[in-house]
Write an enzyme that holds these catalytic residues in place. Sequence first.
Site, short mmCIF file in Angstrom:
data_model
loop_
_atom_site.label_atom_id
_atom_site.label_comp_id
_atom_site.label_asym_id
_atom_site.label_seq_id
_atom_site.Cartn_x
_atom_site.Cartn_y
_atom_site.Cartn_z
N HIS A 306 -107.09 56.69 -132.91
CA HIS A 306 -106.88 57.76 -132.34
C HIS A 306 -105.26 58.08 -132.57
O HIS A 306 -104.24 57.01 -132.99
CB HIS A 306 -106.78 57.82 -130.83
CG HIS A 306 -106.70 59.13 -130.20
ND1 HIS A 306 -105.59 59.91 -129.80
CD2 HIS A 306 -107.73 59.88 -129.70
CE1 HIS A 306 -105.88 60.97 -129.33
NE2 HIS A 306 -107.07 60.71 -129.30
N ASP A 363 -115.03 58.99 -128.14
CA ASP A 363 -116.53 59.39 -128.90
C ASP A 363 -117.34 58.35 -128.97
O ASP A 363 -118.46 58.16 -129.54
CB ASP A 363 -116.20 59.98 -130.12
CG ASP A 363 -115.39 61.62 -129.94
OD1 ASP A 363 -114.43 61.67 -130.54
OD2 ASP A 363 -116.13 62.29 -129.19
C1 SDX Z 1 -111.04 63.05 -130.80
O1 SDX Z 1 -106.31 64.48 -130.79
C2 SDX Z 1 -107.05 64.16 -130.06
O2 SDX Z 1 -106.58 63.98 -128.72
C3 SDX Z 1 -108.52 64.20 -130.38
C4 SDX Z 1 -109.41 63.78 -129.19
C5 SDX Z 1 -109.42 64.87 -128.04
O3 SDX Z 1 -109.83 64.54 -126.85
O4 SDX Z 1 -109.34 66.10 -128.27
O5 SDX Z 1 -109.04 62.54 -128.52
C6 SDX Z 1 -111.08 63.53 -129.56
O6 SDX Z 1 -110.94 63.67 -132.00
C7 SDX Z 1 -111.11 61.46 -130.93
C8 SDX Z 1 -111.02 60.93 -132.42
C9 SDX Z 1 -112.64 61.01 -132.92
N1 SDX Z 1 -112.63 60.70 -134.51
C10 SDX Z 1 -112.97 59.48 -134.92
O7 SDX Z 1 -113.62 58.56 -134.10
C11 SDX Z 1 -112.96 59.36 -136.31
C12 SDX Z 1 -112.55 58.04 -136.58
N2 SDX Z 1 -111.00 58.12 -136.45
C13 SDX Z 1 -110.17 58.16 -137.43
O8 SDX Z 1 -110.71 58.90 -138.57
C14 SDX Z 1 -108.81 58.45 -137.20
O9 SDX Z 1 -108.72 57.19 -136.06
C15 SDX Z 1 -108.26 59.75 -136.46
C16 SDX Z 1 -108.69 60.98 -137.05
C17 SDX Z 1 -108.87 59.71 -135.07
C18 SDX Z 1 -106.69 59.42 -136.26
O10 SDX Z 1 -106.38 59.36 -137.60
P1 SDX Z 1 -104.66 59.39 -137.92
O11 SDX Z 1 -103.93 59.20 -136.76
O12 SDX Z 1 -104.38 60.27 -138.78
O13 SDX Z 1 -104.75 57.92 -138.50
P2 SDX Z 1 -104.98 57.56 -140.03
O14 SDX Z 1 -106.22 58.33 -140.69
O15 SDX Z 1 -103.83 57.95 -140.83
O16 SDX Z 1 -105.08 55.80 -140.13
C19 SDX Z 1 -104.15 55.07 -140.00
C20 SDX Z 1 -104.88 53.83 -140.62
C21 SDX Z 1 -105.35 54.09 -142.12
O17 SDX Z 1 -105.34 52.71 -142.55
P3 SDX Z 1 -104.23 52.47 -143.62
O18 SDX Z 1 -104.22 53.70 -144.97
O19 SDX Z 1 -102.99 52.66 -143.13
O20 SDX Z 1 -104.55 50.98 -144.41
O21 SDX Z 1 -105.99 53.58 -139.65
C22 SDX Z 1 -107.00 53.41 -140.50
C23 SDX Z 1 -106.89 54.32 -141.62
O22 SDX Z 1 -107.66 53.96 -142.70
N3 SDX Z 1 -108.09 53.96 -139.78
C24 SDX Z 1 -109.45 53.62 -139.71
C25 SDX Z 1 -109.99 54.30 -138.63
N4 SDX Z 1 -109.25 55.18 -138.07
C26 SDX Z 1 -107.81 54.99 -138.79
N5 SDX Z 1 -110.17 52.72 -140.26
C27 SDX Z 1 -111.23 52.62 -140.21
N6 SDX Z 1 -111.98 53.29 -138.95
C28 SDX Z 1 -111.29 54.08 -138.36
N7 SDX Z 1 -111.84 54.72 -137.38
#
Ligand code: SDX
Length: 434
Positions: A306, A363
């Site tokens: 998140h 989710d």
């Molecule tokens: C919702 O914003 C809100 O409030 C949203 C929400 C709401 O109520 O409105 O809470 C609802 O959208 C919840 C999120 C649902 N999405 C997912 O579950 C999809 C999987 N999660 C991600 O893709 C990610 O965690 C996000 C999109 C939620 C957040 O992305 P960020 O903050 O941009 O983080 P990032 O993509 O820059 O990741 C940071 C690191 C990266 O690794 P490095 O490049 O540093 O090595 O964490 C890793 C990412 O690769 N990472 C994950 C991951 N999420 C982040 N690695 C594996 N699995 C994951 N789920």
Amino acid sequence: MGETAVLDLGNGPIRLPIITGTESERAVDVRNLRSQTGFVTLDPAYVNTASTESSITFIDGEKGILRYRGYPIEELAENSTFVETAYLLIHGELPTAQQLQDFRHTLSRHSMIHEDMKHFFDGFPVTAHPMAILCAMIATLSSFYPEAIDPTKDEDTQLTVCRLLSKVRALAAYAYKKSIGQPFMYPRNELSYCGNFLQMMFAVPAEPYVVDPVVEKALNLLLILHADHEQNCSTSTVRLVGSAQTNLFASLAAGICALWGSLHGGANQAVLHQLHYIHDQKIDVKKFISMVKDKNSNVRLMGFGHRVYKNFDPRAKLIKRSCDELLDHLGIRDPLLEIAKSLEEAALADQFFVDRKLYPNVDFYSGIMYRAMGIPTNMFTVMFAIGRLPGWIAHWLEMKNDPETRIGRPRQIYTGANLRHYVPVRERTAALQH
Ligand code: SDX
């Protein structure tokens, strides 16, 4: 000027005001930066940027705190209903008994959609994604209420709000009925908000339908937990679109489109696809976790991580507990739930996830509950939209009623070609041939 930050961009120090919120969050106010210095700030994805001040929802991502209008999500989940929570988000205070009764009555009186709207559903293919139908139909709703098209002239905005909150159920349920070739069910206004939705989804004219109070309670909880989440992607979209004095119908349709993305509201559907994949391909959970950790696999653990929560998402904890209760009540042993629990256990013990502060989000378990209720996977994000509607509406109203609101228009840093002059095509072609 109160507390200030000092910034020196080479022409001597300037002072920028520091804003402090009621929960001690602090911001450097840069609203006059460009006029003072010619500089803008650059912050892709707005990771460090507050777009507005708001009094609706407070999140502390480090402590896993979520409050609607100051009330902890745990207390609202335990004691409130979705209709009462929607009133709280929109009006800023919990309703009196009379206010709640009047709100409920207005929602019931506006639960049906215009009969002509049903013909639109004839044009959709049965395979149409319900999010495509929902965003189209929410925008189309405006054509039946021309008096609400111009928000600056909408005499009764609260009526528009109640129409949208109430009719979204029929639009969602009809999208589902269309996909399974069953007749649309009219609302039954003696039922609760959630009970009415469940009967529009699952009742058939051929036999009576009785709402299961445990399922009704579980749906209330899910909708409460999805009701708002401050400046997330879809809410920021609603505010930006609304800042152009766009009507509420179109602003909400834009929010629905933003929510559709698999990184946002589409994640609950993506979680179920991922659990089905693991189950059907008989992939070992530990092997799947190693796939997620392998950057080359391009696999994310959907429902994990998140932008704001760098600790547990309080909603995920509440949903996980309710999930067990619902499946026990329905006598369902869902292998996908067992896989989800094993994934959570393995991830929370793995340094890759710990280092990146990746925890289950709202989710991760919600889809298991919707599935247990009989709601198909491609309807999960529609359920998220129904829950989030009052939050979007509250933010749209806050933005609309703020005298300082201006049309949202971010700046950019241009990195393209410098000045050059037009060359006629024959000269361009000749130049290329030499
Ligand atoms: C919702 O914003 C809100 O409030 C949203 C929400 C709401 O109520 O409105 O809470 C609802 O959208 C919840 C999120 C649902 N999405 C997912 O579950 C999809 C999987 N999660 C991600 O893709 C990610 O965690 C996000 C999109 C939620 C957040 O992305 P960020 O903050 O941009 O983080 P990032 O993509 O820059 O990741 C940071 C690191 C990266 O690794 P490095 O490049 O540093 O090595 O964490 C890793 C990412 O690769 N990472 C994950 C991951 N999420 C982040 N690695 C594996 N699995 C994951 N789920």
